[in-house]
Write a protein that holds these residues in place. Structure first.
Motif, PDB file in Angstrom:
ATOM      1  N   ILE A  47      17.863 103.201  60.180  1.00  0.00           N
ATOM      2  CA  ILE A  47      17.349 102.682  61.588  1.00  0.00           C
ATOM      3  C   ILE A  47      16.265 103.245  62.076  1.00  0.00           C
ATOM      4  O   ILE A  47      15.533 102.696  62.809  1.00  0.00           O
ATOM      5  N   MET A  51      12.780 101.375  63.350  1.00  0.00           N
ATOM      6  CA  MET A  51      12.441 101.672  64.762  1.00  0.00           C
ATOM      7  C   MET A  51      10.881 102.076  64.841  1.00  0.00           C
ATOM      8  O   MET A  51      10.106 101.727  65.794  1.00  0.00           O
ATOM      9  N   VAL A  94      15.147 100.085  72.479  1.00  0.00           N
ATOM     10  CA  VAL A  94      15.766  99.204  71.422  1.00  0.00           C
ATOM     11  C   VAL A  94      16.745  98.046  72.205  1.00  0.00           C
ATOM     12  O   VAL A  94      17.609  98.414  73.186  1.00  0.00           O
ATOM     13  N   ASN A  96      18.467  95.761  70.087  1.00  0.00           N
ATOM     14  CA  ASN A  96      19.676  95.503  69.125  1.00  0.00           C
ATOM     15  C   ASN A  96      19.494  96.276  67.776  1.00  0.00           C
ATOM     16  O   ASN A  96      18.409  96.099  67.349  1.00  0.00           O
ATOM     17  N   VAL A  97      20.411  96.343  66.971  1.00  0.00           N
ATOM     18  CA  VAL A  97      20.197  96.699  65.627  1.00  0.00           C
ATOM     19  C   VAL A  97      21.358  96.114  64.865  1.00  0.00           C
ATOM     20  O   VAL A  97      22.413  95.777  64.924  1.00  0.00           O
ATOM     21  N   SER A  99      22.283  96.068  60.751  1.00  0.00           N
ATOM     22  CA  SER A  99      22.109  97.026  59.469  1.00  0.00           C
ATOM     23  C   SER A  99      23.400  96.568  58.465  1.00  0.00           C
ATOM     24  O   SER A  99      24.511  96.068  58.942  1.00  0.00           O
ATOM     25  N   LEU A 123      21.228 105.652  71.115  1.00  0.00           N
ATOM     26  CA  LEU A 123      20.099 104.807  71.238  1.00  0.00           C
ATOM     27  C   LEU A 123      20.359 104.035  72.966  1.00  0.00           C
ATOM     28  O   LEU A 123      19.332 103.313  73.240  1.00  0.00           O
ATOM     29  N   VAL A 130      25.003  96.723  68.255  1.00  0.00           N
ATOM     30  CA  VAL A 130      24.723  97.534  67.254  1.00  0.00           C
ATOM     31  C   VAL A 130      25.850  96.847  66.145  1.00  0.00           C
ATOM     32  O   VAL A 130      26.818  96.885  66.439  1.00  0.00           O
ATOM     33  N   ALA A 153      18.001  97.988  57.825  1.00  0.00           N
ATOM     34  CA  ALA A 153      18.211  97.749  59.153  1.00  0.00           C
ATOM     35  C   ALA A 153      17.107  97.188  59.652  1.00  0.00           C
ATOM     36  O   ALA A 153      16.128  97.156  59.340  1.00  0.00           O
ATOM     37  N   VAL A 155      15.565  96.096  63.668  1.00  0.00           N
ATOM     38  CA  VAL A 155      15.788  96.749  64.925  1.00  0.00           C
ATOM     39  C   VAL A 155      14.758  96.033  65.876  1.00  0.00           C
ATOM     40  O   VAL A 155      13.566  95.572  65.632  1.00  0.00           O
ATOM     41  N   LEU A 157      12.628  95.890  69.231  1.00  0.00           N
ATOM     42  CA  LEU A 157      12.494  96.586  70.533  1.00  0.00           C
ATOM     43  C   LEU A 157      11.723  95.684  71.580  1.00  0.00           C
ATOM     44  O   LEU A 157      11.346  94.635  71.252  1.00  0.00           O
TER      45      LEU A 157
END
Length: 162
Positions: A47, A51, A94, A96-97, A99, A123, A130, A153, A155, A157
């Motif tokens: 992660i 980022m 952020v 969303n993530v 992974s 975050l 997430v 992962a 991400v 932004l």
């Protein structure tokens, strides 16, 4: 710079006896743990790289080198928070993530909600933003032989509007 940016992170760690197994900021009971300079949390490292990569800021090794004893056995939650600070200084946050952990064992389904909560809190996003998934490699390769673990992962932004 554009208003939205996407980053991809991947990390790998060898598994070994006698180490704690940290995944997504959660201590997962297992007879093996990940080997690394820090706590070797492969998910948080992926992660972090996602980022940093989204803003072309290098990778985790650039910011937290394994040649610096400052980071020896450091809690990767601290590294994730520092990465969030770095992207915040560039005017981004952020969104969303997503992974995926690749490991043969242990099963982590019971730990996923806690991982999501830990990551979301660091975050400053919602738990619903997430995603933590897991898969095996059907006993193929180093992951299948339980020699290592890997994480991927992505991400998203967005630029913070003032």
């Amino acid at each position: 710079m554009s208003r939205i940016r996407i980053g991809l992170g991947v990390d790998f760690h060898q598994l070994t006896e006698g180490r704690e197994f940290w995944l997504g900021g959660v201590l997962v009971p297992h007879h093996k743990g990940a080997l690394g300079h820090s706590d070797a949390d492969v998910l948080l490292h992926a992660i972090c790289d996602a980022m940093l990569g989204a803003l072309s800021l290098g990778d985790i090794g650039v910011h937290f080198p394994d040649t610096d004893n400052t980071y020896k056995n450091i809690d990767s939650k601290i590294l994730l928070a520092r990465c969030a600070q770095l992207i915040g200084e560039k005017g981004y946050q952020v969104v969303n993530v997503d992974s995926t952990l690749c490991l043969q064992a242990p099963k982590i389904k019971a730990y996923v909600p806690t991982m999501q909560a830990v990551i979301a809190e660091i975050l400053h996003i919602s738990v619903e933003d997430v995603s933590v998934k897991a898969t095996t490699t059907e006993k193929l390769g180093f992951v299948g032989r339980e020699e290592g673990v890997t994480a991927h992962a992505v991400v998203l932004l967005e630029h913070i509007t003032q």
